[in-house]
Design a protein around this motif. Structure first.
Motif, PDB file in Angstrom:
ATOM      1  N   HIS A 171     -22.576 -22.511  55.333  1.00  0.00           N
ATOM      2  CA  HIS A 171     -23.246 -23.843  56.206  1.00  0.00           C
ATOM      3  C   HIS A 171     -22.075 -24.044  56.079  1.00  0.00           C
ATOM      4  O   HIS A 171     -21.470 -24.225  55.128  1.00  0.00           O
ATOM      5  N   GLY A 172     -22.278 -24.996  57.300  1.00  0.00           N
ATOM      6  CA  GLY A 172     -20.826 -25.591  57.417  1.00  0.00           C
ATOM      7  C   GLY A 172     -19.612 -25.073  58.270  1.00  0.00           C
ATOM      8  O   GLY A 172     -19.263 -24.567  58.067  1.00  0.00           O
ATOM      9  N   ASN A 214     -22.037 -28.930  51.863  1.00  0.00           N
ATOM     10  CA  ASN A 214     -20.826 -28.587  52.130  1.00  0.00           C
ATOM     11  C   ASN A 214     -19.983 -29.189  50.765  1.00  0.00           C
ATOM     12  O   ASN A 214     -19.850 -29.792  50.344  1.00  0.00           O
ATOM     13  N   PHE A 416     -23.634 -28.476  69.472  1.00  0.00           N
ATOM     14  CA  PHE A 416     -22.013 -29.136  68.879  1.00  0.00           C
ATOM     15  C   PHE A 416     -21.269 -29.076  70.079  1.00  0.00           C
ATOM     16  O   PHE A 416     -21.609 -29.154  71.402  1.00  0.00           O
ATOM     17  N   HIS A 463     -21.163 -23.517  70.634  1.00  0.00           N
ATOM     18  CA  HIS A 463     -20.370 -23.815  69.618  1.00  0.00           C
ATOM     19  C   HIS A 463     -18.839 -23.314  69.921  1.00  0.00           C
ATOM     20  O   HIS A 463     -18.671 -21.795  70.666  1.00  0.00           O
ATOM     21  N   SER A 504     -21.342 -17.893  64.710  1.00  0.00           N
ATOM     22  CA  SER A 504     -21.392 -19.225  64.540  1.00  0.00           C
ATOM     23  C   SER A 504     -21.033 -19.500  64.823  1.00  0.00           C
ATOM     24  O   SER A 504     -19.707 -20.047  65.796  1.00  0.00           O
TER      25      SER A 504
END
Ligand code: DHE
Length: 521
Positions: A171-172, A214, A416, A463, A504
């Protein structure tokens, strides 16, 4: 009633109650295991979803927790359980997650060090790519959430070079070393991995936390800082092999501890900046070779109680008081203004040079997703734009007056927003609701939506990341049977589809290492 009869009835009642409460406890545990464990971990330590322990739920009232379990949580992957579980079961689940576990998990430096794995010694890996591309800086990494893999993409030919397995639930944004040869990933359950892109090999891994937000890599490439929800800590690692250097127990002067919202590198300041979720403070941690001493606010152990001078502690912390909790934040390009938002949608601006809040009423309705704010020049003035996780609204804010100059209405809440210095457009997704398959293209000079793309009807389009020159925009079809779709960023025509498993984020080496204004840093 004779005494013996009363006694035996009481015993029976007690027994019944005991059996009921055992069954009840069993039911709760079963409901938790069947419905929650897959995202929140079987020991409630967090995974795709946050940890469900009293310390992590401090800011969530039980009533709200009942509502979240019943109706789901907007802007996250938390589904609604009202149709599956009864009200009593949901209330029992809430009590369960607010009850401390028999053993509180501890993740200190000893545990972190014990998890350290060296896969390959960097000194033994050649500094030469094992594949051929025209431009090493125009490569992309694409995180594929569907089966926890990462694809390395040649950004000129738009062909995959290599695909490798990642830790569960990255994630991130992954963060590159400044040369672009190495990349660092963080998984939600705390694993930090360093990968050598030139050799297509893992260098090292370490578990820096139990539930991680993160990571950030210092601009000089020497350090990695990891922000955790659980435990309440920041962990400094040596970027060469991820050896732990220091653990920061995140607490205020009254002893209250806090989850860390996120940490970023502020290159011109030679520092990491972290915002906290449960304490109204922003922390700046210097990695300068010549750390600031005696400057107001930096906490050093450079003088003992008896007044004797000792060497200043490396990596000192400066704690800045702010007006509200900061759940989400980003920076101007100079890293002087920190723009923060709380989950309730209150915005504030912190001047990092003078170390205090300068704007308290920033108009950010709802909540941006972290790192989604981008900046550009509009009519000669810098503006900041961010989507909103709760509302179909892109806020455009003048960064000189800190007033909103426009709210652009979109077809739904978005995650995003991205652009590039060489393109006239900013792209924003509509991640939630019936229009999740839409992607808006906004003209940066008029602040109007000029086109709405629907690349695959019914499937989430999300994204964007640009090629190094800004000529192509890459979009994710967020689906197991998904794709990265390449668009000509000027004509907005589709150029190519590259099949992927729930792609993603996509991360261009050049744009990330040069801190492009149009992307996350
Ligand atoms: Fe993210 C970035 C927080 C939900 C996909 N997200 C980030 C960052 C933070 C954050 C702190 C910046 C880290 C960085 O890049 O260094 N995300 C949160 C949340 O608080 C939130 C709303 C709730 C949560 O579950 O934690 C949340 N995020 C999600 C998702 O549900 C997404 C869509 C799918 C997923 O992976 O879980 C998601 N977040 C992403 C992605 C980035 C990200 C792809 C990096 C974007 C980039 O271009 O840099």
């Amino acid at each position: 009633m004779p005494y013996k009869e009363i006694l035996s009835k009481a015993v029976l009642l007690g027994l019944a109650l005991a059996i009921t409460s055992v069954t009840f406890a069993d039911d709760v545990a079963k409901h938790y295991k069947d419905n929650c464990a897959v995202c929140h971990n079987e020991h409630r330590l967090g995974g795709i979803g946050p940890a469900l322990l009293p310390g992590n739920l401090k800011r969530l009232r039980k009533k709200t927790a009942v509502d979240v379990i019943s109706n789901g949580r907007a802007a996250t992957q938390m589904p609604a359980f009202a149709e599956k579980l009864s009200e009593t079961d949901i209330k029992a689940l809430v009590e369960y997650i607010y009850t401390p576990p028999e053993e509180m998990p501890v993740w200190g430096l000893d545990k972190i060090s014990a998890s350290h794995i060296i896969h390959n010694h960097e000194s033994e890996l050649p500094n030469k790519p094992v594949f051929k591309v025209d431009d090493l800086l125009n490569m992309f990494l694409v995180v594929e959430l569907g089966d926890h893999h990462v694809t390395l993409l040649d950004g000129d030919r738009m062909e995959p070079i290599h695909r490798f397995k990642s830790r569960f639930a990255l994630h991130g944004g992954p963060k590159y070393s400044s040369s672009g040869r190495f990349v660092y990933f963080a998984s939600r359950d705390g694993w930090i991995s360093k990968y050598d892109i030139y050799n297509l090999k893992l260098v090292a891994e370490i578990r820096a936390g139990i539930n991680t937000r993160n990571l950030a890599v210092s601009a000089d490439g020497r350090y990695v800082m990891v922000a955790n929800y659980l435990p309440h800590s920041l962990v400094l690692l040596d970027a060469s092999d991820l050896r732990p250097i220091k653990l920061y127990d995140v607490r205020d002067s009254n002893g209250n501890t806090s989850r860390v919202s996120a940490v970023y590198t502020a290159p011109p300041r030679n520092s990491f900046i972290a915002a906290l979720k449960d304490i109204q403070e922003v922390w700046e941690i210097s990695y300068d070779n010549d750390p600031p001493i005696g400057f107001d606010g930096w906490v050093h152990d450079y003088r003992t109680d008896s007044g004797e001078n000792v060497e200043p502690e490396p990596f000192p912390v400066r704690k800045i008081k702010v007006n509200d909790y900061i759940d989400d934040f980003f920076f101007d390009q100079e890293y002087v203004s920190l723009i923060g938002a709380s989950r309730e949608g209150k915005g504030q601006v912190v001047d990092m040079d003078i170390g205090r809040v300068i704007v308290t009423d920033l108009e950010l309705p709802g909540m941006p997703h972290l790192g989604s704010g981008i900046t550009w020049e509009y009519k000669g003035r810098p503006v900041l734009a961010t989507p909103n996780l709760k509302k179909g609204d892109v806020s455009v804010i003048d960064m000189e007056t800190w007033k909103a100059i426009k709210h652009i209405e979109t077809l739904g809440p978005g995650f995003f927003m991205r652009s590039h210095e060489n393109t006239p457009y900013a792209w924003v997704d509509v991640f939630f609701g019936p229009n999740k398959d839409a992607m808006h293209v906004i003209d940066k000079s008029t602040l109007e939506i000029v086109k709405t793309l629907r690349p695959v009807p019914g499937k989430t389009a999300a994204h964007i990341e640009f090629t190094r020159d800004g000529k192509y925009a890459l979009l994710s079809i967020w689906d197991p049977d998904g794709a990265v779709i390449v668009y000509d960023a000027a004509t907005l025509e589709e150029v190519k589809r590259i099949p992927m498993n729930k792609p993603s984020g996509k991360y261009n080496v050049y744009n990330k290492t040069r801190y492009s204004a149009g992307t996350s840093h």
